[in-house]
Design a protein around this motif. Structure first.
Motif, PDB file in Angstrom:
ATOM      1  N   VAL A  34       0.879  -1.173   0.000  1.00  0.00           N
ATOM      2  CA  VAL A  34       0.000   0.000   0.000  1.00  0.00           C
ATOM      3  C   VAL A  34       0.911   1.216   0.000  1.00  0.00           C
ATOM      4  CG1 VAL A  34      -1.943   1.134   1.122  1.00  0.00           C
ATOM      5  CG2 VAL A  34      -1.603  -1.336   1.422  1.00  0.00           C
ATOM      6  N   ALA A  35       0.959   1.934  -1.116  1.00  0.00           N
ATOM      7  CA  ALA A  35       1.992   2.957  -1.248  1.00  0.00           C
ATOM      8  C   ALA A  35       1.643   3.977  -2.323  1.00  0.00           C
ATOM      9  CB  ALA A  35       3.336   2.300  -1.597  1.00  0.00           C
ATOM     10  N   GLY A  36       2.348   5.104  -2.276  1.00  0.00           N
ATOM     11  CA  GLY A  36       2.298   6.085  -3.340  1.00  0.00           C
ATOM     12  C   GLY A  36       1.204   7.120  -3.208  1.00  0.00           C
ATOM     13  N   ASN A  37       1.482   8.326  -3.682  1.00  0.00           N
ATOM     14  CA  ASN A  37       0.457   9.330  -3.897  1.00  0.00           C
ATOM     15  C   ASN A  37       0.762  10.055  -5.203  1.00  0.00           C
ATOM     16  OD1 ASN A  37       2.204  11.578  -3.490  1.00  0.00           O
ATOM     17  ND2 ASN A  37       1.749  11.629  -1.306  1.00  0.00           N
ATOM     18  N   ARG A  38      -0.051  11.032  -5.540  1.00  0.00           N
ATOM     19  CA  ARG A  38       0.074  11.658  -6.851  1.00  0.00           C
ATOM     20  C   ARG A  38       1.430  12.343  -7.042  1.00  0.00           C
ATOM     21  NH1 ARG A  38      -4.172  16.005  -7.430  1.00  0.00           N
ATOM     22  NH2 ARG A  38      -5.555  14.234  -7.001  1.00  0.00           N
ATOM     23  N   LEU A  39       2.013  12.887  -5.968  1.00  0.00           N
ATOM     24  CA  LEU A  39       3.279  13.604  -6.085  1.00  0.00           C
ATOM     25  C   LEU A  39       4.487  12.681  -6.072  1.00  0.00           C
ATOM     26  CD1 LEU A  39       2.618  16.715  -3.808  1.00  0.00           C
ATOM     27  CD2 LEU A  39       2.483  16.551  -6.295  1.00  0.00           C
ATOM     28  N   VAL A  40       4.378  11.524  -5.419  1.00  0.00           N
ATOM     29  CA  VAL A  40       5.499  10.579  -5.362  1.00  0.00           C
ATOM     30  C   VAL A  40       5.013   9.185  -5.788  1.00  0.00           C
ATOM     31  CG1 VAL A  40       7.043  11.736  -3.750  1.00  0.00           C
ATOM     32  CG2 VAL A  40       5.121  10.456  -2.853  1.00  0.00           C
ATOM     33  N   PRO A  41       4.610   9.045  -7.030  1.00  0.00           N
ATOM     34  CA  PRO A  41       4.107   7.745  -7.494  1.00  0.00           C
ATOM     35  C   PRO A  41       5.175   6.666  -7.513  1.00  0.00           C
ATOM     36  CG  PRO A  41       4.426   9.242  -9.341  1.00  0.00           C
ATOM     37  CD  PRO A  41       4.596  10.059  -8.100  1.00  0.00           C
ATOM     38  N   GLY A  42       6.455   7.079  -7.583  1.00  0.00           N
ATOM     39  CA  GLY A  42       7.529   6.097  -7.680  1.00  0.00           C
ATOM     40  C   GLY A  42       7.756   5.275  -6.434  1.00  0.00           C
ATOM     41  N   SER A  43       7.243   5.729  -5.286  1.00  0.00           N
ATOM     42  CA  SER A  43       7.443   4.964  -4.048  1.00  0.00           C
ATOM     43  C   SER A  43       6.892   3.554  -4.177  1.00  0.00           C
ATOM     44  CB  SER A  43       6.768   5.677  -2.873  1.00  0.00           C
ATOM     45  OG  SER A  43       7.359   6.919  -2.631  1.00  0.00           O
ATOM     46  N   ALA A  44       5.698   3.439  -4.734  1.00  0.00           N
ATOM     47  CA  ALA A  44       5.088   2.125  -4.906  1.00  0.00           C
ATOM     48  C   ALA A  44       5.909   1.263  -5.845  1.00  0.00           C
ATOM     49  CB  ALA A  44       3.665   2.281  -5.438  1.00  0.00           C
ATOM     50  N   MET A  45       6.434   1.869  -6.906  1.00  0.00           N
ATOM     51  CA  MET A  45       7.194   1.110  -7.886  1.00  0.00           C
ATOM     52  C   MET A  45       8.526   0.623  -7.310  1.00  0.00           C
ATOM     53  SD  MET A  45       8.095   2.142 -11.812  1.00  0.00           S
ATOM     54  CE  MET A  45       6.360   2.508 -12.058  1.00  0.00           C
ATOM     55  N   LEU A  46       9.194   1.475  -6.534  1.00  0.00           N
ATOM     56  CA  LEU A  46      10.474   1.075  -5.948  1.00  0.00           C
ATOM     57  C   LEU A  46      10.302  -0.071  -4.956  1.00  0.00           C
ATOM     58  CD1 LEU A  46      12.014   4.612  -5.399  1.00  0.00           C
ATOM     59  CD2 LEU A  46      12.911   2.847  -6.920  1.00  0.00           C
ATOM     60  N   ALA A  47       9.282   0.024  -4.102  1.00  0.00           N
ATOM     61  CA  ALA A  47       9.033  -1.056  -3.141  1.00  0.00           C
ATOM     62  C   ALA A  47       8.677  -2.347  -3.864  1.00  0.00           C
ATOM     63  CB  ALA A  47       7.914  -0.657  -2.182  1.00  0.00           C
ATOM     64  N   THR A  48       7.909  -2.222  -4.947  1.00  0.00           N
ATOM     65  CA  THR A  48       7.491  -3.401  -5.703  1.00  0.00           C
ATOM     66  C   THR A  48       8.658  -4.065  -6.404  1.00  0.00           C
ATOM     67  OG1 THR A  48       5.289  -2.466  -6.036  1.00  0.00           O
ATOM     68  CG2 THR A  48       5.966  -4.211  -7.536  1.00  0.00           C
ATOM     69  N   ALA A 227      16.880   9.645  -2.110  1.00  0.00           N
ATOM     70  CA  ALA A 227      15.427   9.483  -2.157  1.00  0.00           C
ATOM     71  C   ALA A 227      15.047   8.153  -2.774  1.00  0.00           C
ATOM     72  CB  ALA A 227      14.807  10.629  -2.968  1.00  0.00           C
ATOM     73  N   GLY A 228      14.134   7.450  -2.140  1.00  0.00           N
ATOM     74  CA  GLY A 228      13.659   6.162  -2.635  1.00  0.00           C
ATOM     75  C   GLY A 228      14.368   4.958  -2.058  1.00  0.00           C
ATOM     76  N   SER A 229      15.506   5.174  -1.421  1.00  0.00           N
ATOM     77  CA  SER A 229      16.259   4.054  -0.859  1.00  0.00           C
ATOM     78  C   SER A 229      15.449   3.319   0.210  1.00  0.00           C
ATOM     79  CB  SER A 229      17.576   4.565  -0.264  1.00  0.00           C
ATOM     80  OG  SER A 229      18.322   3.524   0.317  1.00  0.00           O
ATOM     81  N   GLY A 230      14.759   4.084   1.060  1.00  0.00           N
ATOM     82  CA  GLY A 230      13.945   3.457   2.093  1.00  0.00           C
ATOM     83  C   GLY A 230      12.774   2.674   1.530  1.00  0.00           C
ATOM     84  N   ASP A 231      12.249   3.118   0.384  1.00  0.00           N
ATOM     85  CA  ASP A 231      11.159   2.376  -0.253  1.00  0.00           C
ATOM     86  C   ASP A 231      11.636   0.991  -0.685  1.00  0.00           C
ATOM     87  OD1 ASP A 231       9.605   4.687   0.009  1.00  0.00           O
ATOM     88  OD2 ASP A 231      10.217   5.419  -1.953  1.00  0.00           O
TER      89      ASP A 231
END
Length: 289
Positions: A34-48, A227-231
């Motif tokens: 469960v991740a991501g919002n309109r401004l940081v959509p990449g969070s979901a992709m990085l975790a996935t 940025a994104g490393s934690g994801d």
């Protein structure tokens, strides 16, 4: 407070990685992210991406409706679930019920990357904690967690929390400087307060269990502070738990693997300047060592 153990591959012999066995995708674990919002959509992709590179058989991604179509096109390997979106691009209250209905289909849950702090986030965390599934909480949902500490303590499986110093300060109701001054003590306080396995991110990083055991990790690379490393880290933890590891073992291995991936990239790319999106591609070889 006992002295933390060094987090090394030798120390993790007591926490064996999941065996690589034949079987269909369901036998290799199902992870809900469960991740991501309109401004940081990449969070979901990085975790996935990190979860898939860590060997999960199936990943189901719940993300806001505006992000879902591009996520589905860029990640054809996963099932993408569009959830209700507020006017500012974050999760909407109706999303709580949507996501809760998906949790039964998963072996483990990762929730929080790219999600902003809000009352909806608190409701989402509470609903997911009630499912009884192993859960990894990160980013925006950590900032929503303090009011429901009792739900964390009563969870069927102790949750995994992945805070940096500002998020840890929000969990404990203190200033980030207090966390930075003694991160291990902060980790013990959080583990006791929330009944959780807690990673205190930093240099060094500490993992603390509710029973007082702790580990210290000094590896990695300065380049992991990007940025994104934690994801990606959250995806690794969730994948290993979905594949059958207990939450503590999954967290310890994820911290080590994430650090080793950064160390590899520092040699091939440079000590800084690599992308978080490059971290997942290092994982299959590291898991096979």
């Amino acid at each position: 407070m006992s002295r933390p153990r060094s987090l090394t591959r030798a120390a993790l012999k007591a926490f064996p990685l999941p065996k690589v066995e034949d079987g269909d995708k369901n036998s290799h674990g199902v992870l809900l992210i469960v991740a991501g919002n309109r401004l940081v959509p990449g969070s979901a992709m990085l975790a996935t991406r990190a979860a898939l590179r860590s060997g999960t058989g199936k990943v189901r991604v719940a993300t806001v409706a505006s992000v879902a179509p591009s996520m589905a096109l860029h990640m054809p390997e996963v099932l993408v679930l569009p959830i209700a979106e507020s006017s500012d691009g974050n999760i909407k209250r109706a999303a709580v019920r949507q996501v809760g209905g998906e949790a039964d289909k998963a072996d483990a849950i990762v929730a929080g990357p790219g999600i902003e702090e809000s009352k909806v986030g608190t409701a989402m965390s509470e609903a997911l904690l009630r499912t009884g599934k192993p859960i990894v909480l990160d980013a925006g949902l950590l900032n929503c967690l303090a009011p429901i500490a009792d739900h964390c303590r009563k969870a069927q499986t102790p949750p995994v929390l992945l805070p940096h110093s500002r998020e840890m300060a929000a969990l404990l109701g203190c200033e980030p400087e207090e966390v930075d001054a003694d991160p291990l003590a902060a980790g013990h306080r959080a583990a006791e307060r929330f009944g959780a396995y807690v990673l205190v991110k930093g240099v060094p990083s500490f993992v603390v269990a509710p029973d007082g055991r702790s580990w210290k990790f000094t590896g990695g690379s300065p380049g992991l502070g990007v940025a994104g490393s934690g994801d990606t880290l959250s995806g690794i933890v969730g994948a290993l738990i979905a594949r059958g590891m207990d939450p503590l073992g999954g967290l310890l291995w994820a911290v080590l693997l994430h650090g080793e991936a950064g160390a590899r990239l520092s040699k091939t790319v440079g000590p800084v300047g690599f992308y978080a999106s490059e971290i997942p591609d290092q994982l299959p070889a590291l898991l096979a060592r």
